[in-house]
Design a protein around this motif. Structure first.
Motif: not given
Ligand code: HEM
Ligand code: SF4
Ligand code: SF4
Lengths: 537, 170
Positions: A247-254, B29-33, B35, B39, B149-151
């Motif tokens: 239900x949550x989109x991953x935002x910052x990832x290592x 770090x990779x910011x996919x979405x 802050x 989505x 961050x919600x889908x």
């Protein structure tokens, strides 16, 4: 030699020179024999075993369930950080290291021109290994079922959905928490056993065509690599992200950039573009052995049965398993005869150096059991004679060198003669004897590629062993080893070669000339006839 | 080079090796979405309506068919395109016409589309049409709060509970 050939030659020379610079830096602290750059394939093999062993440990504790997967990995990391945690970190870092060593191994084989002709098989299976390594590694990151796994699952599905393969978008399998089942995690963990096993199978196939493939690095490198991985694992243990939550989109990832570098590109460009990139790179890599192939085909080794007693030495020493022994066809009383597969032969001449018939003491029209048609031994003997006759002074040295390594013609002077073989492994030990006999030279310098970096893999190893009288054909006992210097100097290592030569000359100046056996001291010179050769084996 | 210096050099090389592994295994770090984003995933599978109407076969036609294929109704297999629109705060966010799948164009149409939007309260209107010509058959209008961050998944089932076929899962 055509223009295209020259261009190819020039280009590969520049490339090799460029590549050797950083490599040579490692020779001082490690010494040539332990330079890690010369053992990248073996290191990759070793890292695979590290990954396998640490993986088996993790597997014992891992439970396949949407919640259990994450929890068991957390427990390994925190509850038994000293064992499970270290194993997890080693598992991750060794996997990362595989990408590193594999990439360098590939670049190095490319830069040193080791990919075309008979090497196409190693190259093409290598390209396949890249895919398998990546599939194994990316698959592994799914197993944790944390936010990163979730991102990878969704992104991979989105990436594959670009292909017109599936009737329904795969990404629909990851819309809501209920979509992912325990069975799915089980499937993932099953894949994580299967894909690495297929990888291992192809690693075996990759090295199958090579005789004595180096699949274990020297012990000091094993110890050093393990220590480095352990220390890193203690300083920076591998940890998970938050548990997956669809239900949550991953935002910052290592992100692990060794395996996952292309994932951000999916969103910065498009899945189609990433397919084009990956497909393009794969096709380009696959085409390399044929695109960058030198025009002129090199003539392959030839068997002369008249001078062959079927001793199998050539068969044992060939670095590319290009020789097979088959039932004798010519009616002579030997069981076997060697047959060269022209598709596998590298024209290195190592088999010529191995043959007991490569005996320059023989009569005028001398032919060995194995010959390179463009570098016949009789002609090389004539050249040696000419060089020996011209030597002057009190420290006269005959240099035997290798076309792939430092150009020994540059060492020529009044007191120094030089002859280059396609590979130093082609030098029959009897040629060393021949040069020192009758005191025609006072010393012999043997050179070739850097130790551990033989262009034809085994040339240096066999040469050293033959001279040390540990491998047939032995250097005759009467030859004093103090008059021989082995100096391994790559194409651009003039200093090394010159200092090797200087050391030898300084040494032989101190030695009285009469210690060299005079003509007539033939106590152990074999008769060239087949019968005698047969007995001596 | 003397021995201690060699070991120092080796240690340095191994440290470099470990540093490269340690750093690039998690960084940068990779910011996919971003802050402050949420989505929307618009995704469903749905079969468009058949293009033509079914008709009854005549007795003569029936006689010509092999016995096992004598079915009175003759329906054209081809299905209509499915047209979908999603509007957010009065502006069109996405519009697509999905052709039926399959060689004889009789399969379901399917869609999966990720649409990053700013977090906050938005009014979404989803519309779908699954026949030739005419107006949208299904419309759903909903105002939702999307936290960062919600889908939100917007799925579609023609027989979904409530009007409009669309389901907003947030
Ligand atoms: C899992 C990855 C890999 C492993 C474990 C591996 C291992 C090895 C080993 C042990 C050797 C024999 C070295 C020797 O004894 O001389 C070798 C040779 C070779 N590898 Fe790989 N390799 C891998 C990936 C690749 C890749 C990606 C390529 C290139 C696309 C490649 C190209 C070659 C070539 C051309 C040789 C022959 C070198 C020669 O003839 O001198 N390998 N590899
Ligand atoms: S020339 Fe080299 S590769 Fe060819 S058969 Fe002889 S040893 Fe093998
Ligand atoms: S090494 Fe020479 S003698 Fe022995 S099998 Fe090969 S060709 Fe024949």
């Amino acid at each position: 030699m055509g223009k295209a050939h020259d261009l190819h030659h020039k280009m590969s020379n520049y490339l090799r020179k460029f590549w050797q610079r950083p490599e040579n830096l490692f020779n001082a602290p490690f010494g040539q024999a332990l330079n890690p750059w010369y053992h990248l394939g073996a290191l990759t093999f070793f890292l695979f075993w590290v990954v396998l062993v640490s993986g088996v440990y993790l597997y014992i504790f891992y439970r396949t369930g949407v919640r259990e997967a994450y929890q068991t990995v957390e427990d390994l990391t925190h509850e038994q950080w000293y064992a499970g945690g270290v194993m997890r970190s080693v598992h991750r870092y060794a996997s990362d290291a595989i990408v590193l060593t594999m990439s360098l191994h590939m670049l190095r084989n490319f830069a040193s021109g080791r990919f075309h002709s008979y090497r196409w098989f190693s190259w093409v299976t290598g390209v396949l290994l890249i895919w398998l390594v990546y599939a194994s590694g990316i698959n592994g990151y799914w197993l944790v079922w944390d936010r990163l796994s979730q991102f990878l699952a969704v992104a991979t599905a989105e990436w594959f959905d670009w292909l017109p393969l599936f009737s329904q978008p795969l990404a629909r399998n990851f819309l809501a928490p209920g979509d992912v089942s325990d069975r799915f995690i089980m499937l993932l963990s099953f894949a994580h056993i299967t894909i690495p096993l297929v990888l291992l199978l192809f690693m075996w196939i990759h090295t199958k065509r090579m005789n004595h493939a180096e699949t274990t690095p020297p012990l000091p490198l094993v110890v050093g690599t393990l220590l480095a991985l352990l220390v890193l694992s203690l300083i920076k243990p591998a940890v998970s992200h938050e548990p997956a939550d669809l239900t949550l989109a991953p935002n910052v990832l290592n992100l692990d950039w060794f395996y996952l570098a292309l994932y951000p590109l999916l969103y910065a460009s498009s899945p189609g573009a990433v397919w084009a990139l990956v497909g393009g790179i794969t096709l380009l890599l696959l085409a390399i052995p044929w695109v960058f192939k030198p025009r002129a085909a090199i003539p392959v080794a030839e068997v002369h049965l008249d001078n062959c007693n079927g001793c199998e030495r050539c068969f044992r020493d060939c670095p590319y398993s290009a020789i097979v022994m088959q039932p004798r066809q010519d009616g002579r009383p030997y069981a076997l005869q060697p047959v060269v597969d022209p598709n596998l032969c590298a024209s290195c001449g190592i088999c010529v150096g191995a043959c007991p018939s490569s005996m320059p003491f023989r009569s005028s029209d001398f032919v060995s059991g194995m010959e390179l048609p463009h570098q016949e031994l009789a002609a090389l003997r004539t050249e040696t004679d000419r060089a020996l006759a011209a030597l002057q002074g009190d420290a006269r040295v005959m240099v035997f060198g290798c076309d792939c390594a430092y150009d020994v013609r540059e060492l020529k002077s009044e007191g120094v003669g030089a002859l280059s073989f396609p590979c130093i492994g082609m030098l029959p030990p009897a040629f060393v004897d021949y040069a020192l006999r009758d005191a025609r030279a006072d010393g012999v310098l043997v050179t070739g590629c850097r130790e551990g970096d033989c262009q034809y893999r085994l040339g240096i190893r066999w040469t050293e062993q033959r001279i040390a009288r540990e491998r047939e054909p032995h250097l005759r006992k009467r030859v004093p080893l103090e008059r021989i210097e082995c100096c391994w100097a790559g194409a651009h290592d003039a200093d090394l070669a010159r200092s090797g030569l200087a050391a030898l000359r300084a040494r032989i100046k101190q030695m009285p000339r009469e210690t060299i056996p005079q003509d007539g001291a033939q106590e152990d010179v074999p008769e060239p006839e087949d019968k005698k050769m047969g007995q001596s084996l | 080079m003397n021995k201690p210096l060699m070991y120092l050099g080796q240690g340095l090389a191994y440290a470099m090796f470990a540093a490269v592994l340690g750093y690039f295994s998690t960084s940068p770090k990779y910011t996919h979405l971003p802050a402050d984003s949420a989505l929307v995933k618009l995704s469903f599978t749905h079969a468009g309506q058949r293009k033509g109407a079914c008709r009854e076969r005549t007795d003569e036609e029936m006689a010509k068919l092999p016995t096992n294929m004598r079915i009175r109704k003759d329906c054209p297999r081809e299905r209509s395109n499915v047209t979908v629109e999603l509007e957010m705060d009065g502006k069109q966010l996405y519009h697509v016409v999905l052709p039926p799948t399959g060689l004889s164009k009789d399969g379901v149409a399917s869609l999966y589309r990720r649409l990053p939007v700013p977090a906050g309260t938005h009014r979404f209107v989803a519309r779908l049409k699954d026949k030739e010509g005419g107006d949208f058959d299904f419309v759903r209008d909903e105002t939702v709060l999307l936290t960062a961050g919600r889908v939100m998944v917007i799925d579609f089932k023609a027989d979904a509970p409530g009007a409009g076929g669309f389901m907003f899962r947030n």
